[in-house]
Design an enzyme around this catalytic site. Structure first.
Site, short mmCIF file in Angstrom:
data_model
loop_
_atom_site.label_atom_id
_atom_site.label_comp_id
_atom_site.label_asym_id
_atom_site.label_seq_id
_atom_site.Cartn_x
_atom_site.Cartn_y
_atom_site.Cartn_z
N HIS A 142 0.84 -1.21 0.00
CA HIS A 142 0.00 0.00 0.00
C HIS A 142 0.87 1.25 0.00
O HIS A 142 0.64 2.18 -0.80
CB HIS A 142 -0.92 -0.02 1.22
N GLU A 143 1.86 1.28 0.89
CA GLU A 143 2.72 2.46 0.97
C GLU A 143 3.60 2.60 -0.28
O GLU A 143 3.88 3.72 -0.73
CB GLU A 143 3.58 2.41 2.24
N HIS A 167 1.59 4.44 -2.79
CA HIS A 167 1.63 5.89 -2.61
C HIS A 167 2.92 6.48 -3.17
O HIS A 167 2.91 7.52 -3.84
CB HIS A 167 1.50 6.25 -1.13
N HIS A 179 -5.72 7.03 -2.67
CA HIS A 179 -6.76 6.20 -2.07
C HIS A 179 -7.95 6.09 -3.02
O HIS A 179 -8.24 7.01 -3.79
CB HIS A 179 -7.22 6.77 -0.74
#
Length: 405
Positions: free
Chosen positions: A356-357, A360, A366
């Site tokens: 997930h990171e 980013h 998101h």
């Protein structure tokens, strides 16, 4: 007098024809058999009721370039998995090399094999299940106790559905040896009443669009696969178990490979070291800013500002934050001044946090799709689903997404 017996001759011809047909059939069968032996993967089975490091290592070390069929068996449960080695991803945990193996998408199964540990992960009835095995008995006992400890406080009658020690079937004494542990992550989180975590405010936007992603910085097809280095630094004082951090790395790599066919053009190389840096408090934003500053001031890191960095710890940060990162901070064509960095927990109960990171860092925002890796609340899903996010990830890795990919 010689009398022709046509009936007899017919029988002889029939026998000759049958013999020839049998010979041709035998040759055909032999050819088919030869083709099968060359093209078809070897099939083996693993008994999950007694699975050990040796069992997993034996089967995975035997996976050829053609792959291998492995049948997972467990008290009526049978799953046939076509296993292939992931040759694109390299993982070095201190001095230990780790290899990754994946089943087909429909198999929902993956393996991790290190010199001292092995992991089997799969989904069954929508639930995430992990088998973890260590080579050395002492370490296996330590891991078993580590995962068992929280359940001892709950006294839940259905504990075995969430956590179970697997014993050596060859040991008949009362003190059987533990050879692996089985953990159903979804059931474990319910029994242990683990907090629901979210990713809200889990990234920091850089002062400007980092290193401006422009058309001139992209190419339609890369001339060769690009190796993306991800340097994971163990926070000072934090205990990290290799089975957990390697699973986070596997999820991170697979999440990117699935984007517009990037597995053809990207290789990931993860390494794990220890840093002297530790977050000054539980504030994740402050921790990430301090981590980035420590990289910039470290003379050993000079010249390596074009890589991605993660500070990793077993625990979380204040307000149940699982990770934090600089948003849209990596482009394959430019150095990032160490802002292509993030932080991630390695906890088994929260798979995909590093993925997930990393999303980013590569520019993914998101989404409002609860089955998307980039959903703002942790759900455990591991794939990018947003076309917008996938396009920006592809651009940041150096090329436009080709039509049809």
């Amino acid at each position: 007098m010689f009398i022709l017996n046509f009936n007899k001759m017919k029988n002889v011809k029939l026998l000759l024809m049958l013999g020839t047909a049998a010979l041709l059939a035998a040759c055909s069968n032999e050819a088919d058999s030869l083709t099968t032996s060359i093209d078809a993967p070897v099939t083996a089975s693993i008994d999950l009721q007694s699975v050990s490091y040796t069992d997993l290592a034996t089967q995975l070390n035997d996976v050829s370039d053609f792959g291998k069929m492995i049948i997972l068996k467990d008290n009526g449960f049978n799953r046939q998995v076509h296993v292939s080695m992931d040759k694109r991803t390299k993982i070095q945990l201190d001095n230990e090399n780790v290899r990754l193996f994946n089943g087909r998408d429909k198999d929902s199964t993956s393996f991790i094999l290190g010199d001292e540990f092995a992991v089997l992960r799969f989904y069954r009835n929508g639930e995430s299940i992990s088998y973890i095995a260590y080579k050395e008995a002492q370490m296996m006992n330590e891991i078993a106790e580590f995962y068992a400890a929280p359940f001892k406080k709950t006294r839940a009658i259905n504990e075995k559905e969430a956590f179970e020690c697997i014993y050596d079937s060859r040991t008949r004494s009362a003190g059987k040896d533990i050879v692996s542990v089985k953990i159903n992550i979804d059931k474990a989180k319910k029994i242990l009443n683990l907090p629901e975590c979210d990713y809200i405010n889990d990234y920091i936007k850089t002062p400007q669009v980092p290193h401006g992603i422009t058309e001139s910085q992209t190419r339609a097809v890369p001339s060769e696969p690009k190796t993306v280095y991800v340097i994971c630094l163990r926070e000072n004082g934090s205990t990290i178990y290799p089975n957990e951090v390697s699973a986070q790395m596997q999820d991170a790599a697979n999440s990117v490979y699935a984007v517009h066919g990037l597995k053809r053009y990207v290789n990931f190389h993860f390494v794990l070291y220890t840093t002297e840096y530790s977050c000054p408090s539980g504030d994740a934003k402050e921790g990430l800013e301090g981590f980035t500053a420590s990289l910039k001031s470290n003379p050993k890191a000079e010249g390596y500002d074009d890589q991605i960095y993660f500070l990793i710890r077993w625990g979380t940060w204040d307000n149940k934050i699982l990770g934090m990162s600089w948003f849209n901070s990596y482009n394959v064509n430019t150095a990032s001044d160490f802002e292509a960095s993030g932080m991630s927990t390695t906890q088994l109960m929260y798979p995909g946090v590093m993925a997930h990171e990393l999303g980013h860092i590569l520019g993914a925002e998101h989404t409002d799709n609860s089955k998307d890796l980039m959903y703002a609340t942790f759900t455990g899903y591991l794939s990018h689903l947003s076309e917008k996010n996938m396009d920006i990830i592809a651009k940041n890795l150096g090329w436009e997404a080709a039509d049809g990919d």
